[in-house]
Each structure stands twice: as C-alpha cells, then as structure tokens.
Design an enzyme around this catalytic site. Structure first.
Site, PDB file in Angstrom:
ATOM      1  N   ARG A  51      53.576  35.570  45.514  1.00  0.00           N
ATOM      2  CA  ARG A  51      52.981  35.445  44.187  1.00  0.00           C
ATOM      3  C   ARG A  51      54.034  35.019  43.164  1.00  0.00           C
ATOM      4  NH1 ARG A  51      48.232  38.032  42.975  1.00  0.00           N
ATOM      5  NH2 ARG A  51      49.067  38.788  41.011  1.00  0.00           N
ATOM      6  N   ASP A  98      39.049  32.005  37.378  1.00  0.00           N
ATOM      7  CA  ASP A  98      37.733  32.639  37.381  1.00  0.00           C
ATOM      8  C   ASP A  98      36.716  31.624  36.890  1.00  0.00           C
ATOM      9  OD1 ASP A  98      38.567  35.151  38.286  1.00  0.00           O
ATOM     10  OD2 ASP A  98      39.126  35.776  36.257  1.00  0.00           O
ATOM     11  N   ASP A 125      44.243  44.319  35.582  1.00  0.00           N
ATOM     12  CA  ASP A 125      45.540  43.736  35.931  1.00  0.00           C
ATOM     13  C   ASP A 125      46.330  43.359  34.688  1.00  0.00           C
ATOM     14  OD1 ASP A 125      45.427  43.866  38.709  1.00  0.00           O
ATOM     15  OD2 ASP A 125      44.252  42.031  38.854  1.00  0.00           O
ATOM     16  N   TYR A 155      38.138  40.052  23.193  1.00  0.00           N
ATOM     17  CA  TYR A 155      39.162  40.406  22.207  1.00  0.00           C
ATOM     18  C   TYR A 155      38.756  39.926  20.811  1.00  0.00           C
ATOM     19  CZ  TYR A 155      43.630  40.056  19.694  1.00  0.00           C
ATOM     20  OH  TYR A 155      44.627  40.140  18.750  1.00  0.00           O
ATOM     21  N   ARG A 185      44.339  35.025  48.347  1.00  0.00           N
ATOM     22  CA  ARG A 185      44.366  36.418  47.887  1.00  0.00           C
ATOM     23  C   ARG A 185      45.202  37.313  48.792  1.00  0.00           C
ATOM     24  NH1 ARG A 185      42.603  37.071  42.826  1.00  0.00           N
ATOM     25  NH2 ARG A 185      42.122  39.224  43.321  1.00  0.00           N
ATOM     26  N   ASP A 235      40.987  45.984  30.194  1.00  0.00           N
ATOM     27  CA  ASP A 235      41.219  45.084  31.307  1.00  0.00           C
ATOM     28  C   ASP A 235      42.009  45.873  32.369  1.00  0.00           C
ATOM     29  OD1 ASP A 235      41.688  42.558  32.757  1.00  0.00           O
ATOM     30  OD2 ASP A 235      43.730  42.772  32.012  1.00  0.00           O
TER      31      ASP A 235
END
Length: 266
Positions: A151, A196, A10, A233, A144, A8
């Site tokens: 954030r 997502d 981030d 995973y 974004r 992955d």
C-alpha cells in the site's frame, strides 16, 4: 432532540485498514453518555466488523452505536440485549437503481482500466481488485489484498505521478467514460488506494435518511474537494462538522470540543 456524532472510519477512527486506535476507546465511551455514535464509511460491514471488533463485541458503547456501511446506504441498528448482534434495517441496490445493462457496461469499463493500468505501470498487484458492495463499487488498482508495504508503495506512486495525483487523473477519465454512456454516477477517491463509485445522491449524506429527529455532527479525514467525506462535511458546516487528519486529532475533537459542548447543554 437526540444527538448523534457520525465518524468516518479509515483515517478518522482507525489507521487505514487497521483496527480502532485504542486511545479512542475512553473518549468514545464518555461521548456515548451524551450522544449516540455512528460510523459512516465507504467500506462494507465485513470491514467494520474487522476494524471495530472491540466496539462491536465487548464495549458498552455498542448499545449506543449505529453502523452505516457503504456510505450509509446500509443501516445496522445497535443491539438491545447482550446476546444480540447489530441488525440490518436498511439496504439499497445499485443494480436495481441503474439496471443490469448499465451496471455491466460500467463493470466492463473498470475491467478495461484495470487491465490497462496493470500492463503499463509498475505497481503491486495483489488480487480482489473490484468489490461490488450492493450499493457501491470499490475499485483498488493494486487489490484489496495488499500488505501495508505494498500500500505504501502505491501511495508514493499515486502522489508522485507526473507532478499530479494518479487517482485524480483516472477519476476524471472515469467520469467522462460514464457520462458517455449516460450513467449518472459519482467517482470518489476512496481511502489511500481505491475509488468509490455510486449513483448520484448516494454519497455519505445518504445517512441523513436514517436520522430524522437527530441533531447531527460529523468528523472525517477526507473533507477536501473530491474526498469521500466532502458532501457530509459541507452539509453540517459551520458548527457541526470537523476535518481531521489522524485518529489522534479525532481524539482531540472528542475531548476538547464535543464532550465539553454537550456537557454545557445538559
């Protein structure tokens, strides 16, 4: 059998939305002597180029590096020669998969939710809220364009919301909304500030479609239930997947587990 270690981005190779942790360059270089390296992320190619610029432009690792943006629904093969860039060899379309009518209804639902949240909650609002990436949609209620300070403000709001997690509540509501319009779509918590959204089956295990004949390993930071690394995973348990929380832990997995294991197998 060829090996590939999938990472992955981030929270695993990089701090969220930031460049590659430089302490990982050496371990990744050694790892590339034994295995191909893949980066599978919910982000699109532009974010990969920004955050992994050193690996993509200056490091010899680039010749052993496969890029899998948008949960692996896009595949960029590594260059062969110095002057070459990464080559897109596979891409799929969410619009083609679900049709324009359902796609537009889904987007209207997201716009309605964005308007509701903007009107009723005190969170930063920075623009670029909904990003269609061809095979996935990324929705960030704060946008974004948020700074790290903005954030962090949202992260604290998200985690401390009414003794629960704000995004988990919204994700459950979205799943119900999409089910009501007969849309078989997955909603995942993405990164620190977003969601997502993609058709069922287009989670990160989609990357396996590109890797027939490879022995596969995975390292990611959101392997818990509902996280966007959960399926890949679990698919590679018990021996070939690792859950981490920081790039520092990723470095430890590479140096203390993967490299010694691959050396013994030679």
């Amino acid at each position: 059998m060829k090996k590939i270690v999938l990472f992955d981005m981030d929270g695993t190779l990089t701090p969220a939305r930031e460049p590659l942790d430089p302490n990982l360059i050496g371990p990744l270089k050694v790892l590339s002597y034994f295995s191909y390296i893949g980066v599978v992320t919910g982000s699109d190619y532009d974010y990969l180029k920004h955050q992994l610029r050193f690996l993509l432009e200056n490091s010899r690792i680039r010749y052993k590096l496969h890029l899998f943006p948008c949960n692996g629904t896009k595949h960029y093969k590594p260059p062969i020669y110095n002057h070459q860039g990464f080559t897109l060899v596979k891409s799929v379309s969410m619009k083609d998969e679900i049709g324009d009518k359902l796609f537009n209804r889904m987007m209207k639902i997201l716009v309605d939710y964005q308007n509701h949240i903007s009107s009723h909650f005190e969170i930063p609002l920075t623009g670029h809220f909904i990003s269609y990436r061809g095979s996935t949609i990324n929705w960030s209620p704060i946008g974004r364009n948020a700074t790290q300070e903005e954030r962090e403000k949202f992260i604290n709001f998200d985690k401390g919301f009414s003794n629960s997690n704000f995004r988990e509540i919204v994700a459950e509501q979205l799943r119900a909304e999409f089910k009501n319009i007969n849309l078989d779509t997955i909603v995942k918590i993405g990164g620190d500030t977003s969601f997502d959204i993609f058709p069922r089956g287009w989670d990160k295990t989609y990357v396996f479609n590109h890797l027939e004949g490879y022995e596969k390993w995975f390292v990611g930071d959101r392997c818990h239930e509902g996280g966007n690394d959960e399926e890949i995973y679990k698919a590679l348990l018990p021996n070939n997947s690792f859950s981490v929380e920081t790039p520092k832990q990723t470095k430890e997995v590479i140096e203390e587990i993967l490299i010694p294991t691959f050396k013994k197998e030679q």
